[in-house]
Design a protein around this motif. Structure first.
Motif, short mmCIF file in Angstrom:
data_model
loop_
_atom_site.label_atom_id
_atom_site.label_comp_id
_atom_site.label_asym_id
_atom_site.label_seq_id
_atom_site.Cartn_x
_atom_site.Cartn_y
_atom_site.Cartn_z
N ALA A 10 -7.78 -13.88 8.34
CA ALA A 10 -6.70 -13.24 8.85
C ALA A 10 -6.83 -12.58 10.29
CB ALA A 10 -6.59 -11.96 7.94
N ARG A 11 -5.65 -12.47 10.88
CA ARG A 11 -5.56 -11.90 12.22
C ARG A 11 -4.30 -10.94 12.15
NH1 ARG A 11 -2.32 -12.99 16.77
NH2 ARG A 11 -2.98 -12.32 18.65
N ILE A 12 -4.71 -9.93 12.82
CA ILE A 12 -3.67 -8.89 12.89
C ILE A 12 -3.35 -8.62 14.41
CG2 ILE A 12 -2.87 -6.38 12.82
CD1 ILE A 12 -4.39 -6.46 10.13
N GLN A 39 7.73 -18.48 28.55
CA GLN A 39 7.57 -18.08 26.96
C GLN A 39 6.24 -17.98 26.49
OE1 GLN A 39 9.86 -21.93 25.98
NE2 GLN A 39 11.36 -20.54 25.13
N HIS A 40 6.15 -17.41 25.35
CA HIS A 40 4.71 -17.37 24.73
C HIS A 40 4.81 -17.88 23.27
CE1 HIS A 40 6.31 -13.29 24.59
NE2 HIS A 40 5.78 -13.25 23.40
N ALA A 41 3.68 -18.16 22.85
CA ALA A 41 3.42 -18.73 21.42
C ALA A 41 2.21 -18.56 20.91
CB ALA A 41 3.84 -20.16 21.36
N PHE A 95 2.55 -3.17 21.39
CA PHE A 95 3.07 -1.89 21.86
C PHE A 95 4.30 -2.27 22.75
CE2 PHE A 95 -0.85 -0.75 19.95
CZ PHE A 95 -0.55 0.49 19.32
N ARG A 96 5.56 -1.63 22.68
CA ARG A 96 6.91 -1.88 23.43
C ARG A 96 7.28 -0.32 23.62
NH1 ARG A 96 8.81 -6.99 21.13
NH2 ARG A 96 6.81 -7.98 20.24
N TRP A 97 8.35 -0.26 24.74
CA TRP A 97 9.06 0.82 24.83
C TRP A 97 10.51 0.49 24.62
CZ3 TRP A 97 8.28 5.87 25.77
CH2 TRP A 97 9.51 6.56 26.01
N LEU A 138 3.64 -4.98 14.19
CA LEU A 138 2.52 -5.52 13.72
C LEU A 138 2.73 -6.68 12.97
CD1 LEU A 138 1.71 -2.40 13.68
CD2 LEU A 138 0.20 -2.61 11.91
N ASN A 139 1.91 -7.88 13.41
CA ASN A 139 1.98 -9.22 12.97
C ASN A 139 0.84 -9.42 12.13
OD1 ASN A 139 4.64 -10.17 13.56
ND2 ASN A 139 3.73 -9.87 15.62
N LEU A 140 0.88 -9.77 10.75
CA LEU A 140 -0.29 -10.36 9.93
C LEU A 140 -0.28 -12.02 9.75
CD1 LEU A 140 -2.91 -10.07 8.31
CD2 LEU A 140 -1.48 -9.59 6.52
N TYR A 141 -1.05 -12.67 10.56
CA TYR A 141 -1.41 -13.96 10.26
C TYR A 141 -2.25 -14.47 9.31
CZ TYR A 141 0.98 -13.84 14.81
OH TYR A 141 1.85 -13.48 16.04
N ARG A 142 -1.86 -14.60 8.10
CA ARG A 142 -2.97 -14.54 7.04
C ARG A 142 -3.87 -15.70 6.98
NH1 ARG A 142 2.23 -15.11 3.03
NH2 ARG A 142 2.80 -16.23 5.08
O1 LIG Z 1 0.38 -12.66 17.70
C1 LIG Z 1 0.51 -12.46 18.90
O2 LIG Z 1 -0.58 -12.47 19.58
C2 LIG Z 1 1.95 -12.44 19.77
C3 LIG Z 1 2.92 -11.62 18.92
C4 LIG Z 1 4.28 -11.74 19.83
O3 LIG Z 1 4.50 -12.58 20.66
C5 LIG Z 1 5.21 -11.05 19.20
O4 LIG Z 1 5.16 -10.10 18.44
O5 LIG Z 1 6.46 -11.08 19.96
#
Ligand SMILES: O=C(O)CCC(=O)C(=O)O
Ligand SMILES: [Mn+2]
Length: 190
Positions: A174-176, A162-164, A180-182, A93-97
């Motif tokens: 805010a964005r969360i 690559q992605h960003a 999900f990964r294996w 989980l990422n929180l972009y404030r």
């Molecule tokens: O916040 C996003 O959409 C991308 C997050 C991402 O690339 C990552 O957690 O590896």
């Protein structure tokens, strides 16, 4: 996209579910801001994170112990698995404030993700631009990740692109994001 398998469903999660999940996760997640070492210097990451699931996560020399699955996250995992026909054992989980939090160019190509990983990303809250850049041709692609969107990256995507998630000057809340990964722990790999 050449040499990639990307599926984008902007209105994937029903609005009421997305609203409830955003409120619950924003309030109840034990968010942490962690250092990252870049070019020999240690700086704080420009976002907060939390790691859940069945395995630890190692990046930049740091190992994050996983938190146990919560009912909300297990429910979302089941829905993502049904939508993607894939299985997942961890979620980041990422929180972009606000608009100044971001994620720089990278690939999700850690060894524990294996070859050609399927990564399913759910977005909640503020809409943000998500960019892809081909490692050789430098060709770019852009997707808007809005409240309730599902973006799946599979096949060769992590090999060639690559992605960003760039900063924005706009006033955004805010964005969360949940990816999900294996994960296959190193002890289980040859
Ligand atoms: O916040 C996003 O959409 C991308 C997050 C991402 O690339 C990552 O957690 O590896
Ligand atoms: Mn990523």
């Amino acid at each position: 996209m050449p040499q990639a398998t990307v599926n984008w469903q902007p209105d994937w999660l029903p609005l009421a579910d997305a609203d409830n999940l955003m409120a619950a996760l924003h309030q109840h997640t034990p968010w942490q801001q962690l250092p990252i070492s870049m070019f020999g210097r240690t700086v704080m990451q420009p976002r907060l994170l939390a790691w859940y699931g069945d395995h630890a996560y190692t990046y930049s020399g740091l190992t994050l112990s996983p938190r146990p699955w919560t009912p909300e996250l297990l429910d979302l995992k089941a829905r993502v698995e049904a939508a993607t026909h894939a299985r997942f054992n961890t979620v980041l989980l990422n929180l972009y404030r606000d608009g100044s939090d971001y994620m720089g160019w990278h690939k999700d190509d850690e060894a524990e993700l294996g070859e050609q990983p399927t990564i399913a990303s759910v977005s909640l809250g503020a809409s943000r631009r998500f960019l892809f850049r081909h490692t050789q041709s430098k060709e770019k692609r852009e997707f808007l990740l809005s409240h309730g969107a599902l973006l799946v990256m599979a096949g060769q995507t992590q090999t060639y692109w690559q992605h960003a998630l760039p900063k924005t000057q706009k006033t955004v809340g805010a964005r969360i994001n949940l990816t999900f990964r294996w994960i296959t722990p190193s002890s289980a790999r040859e």
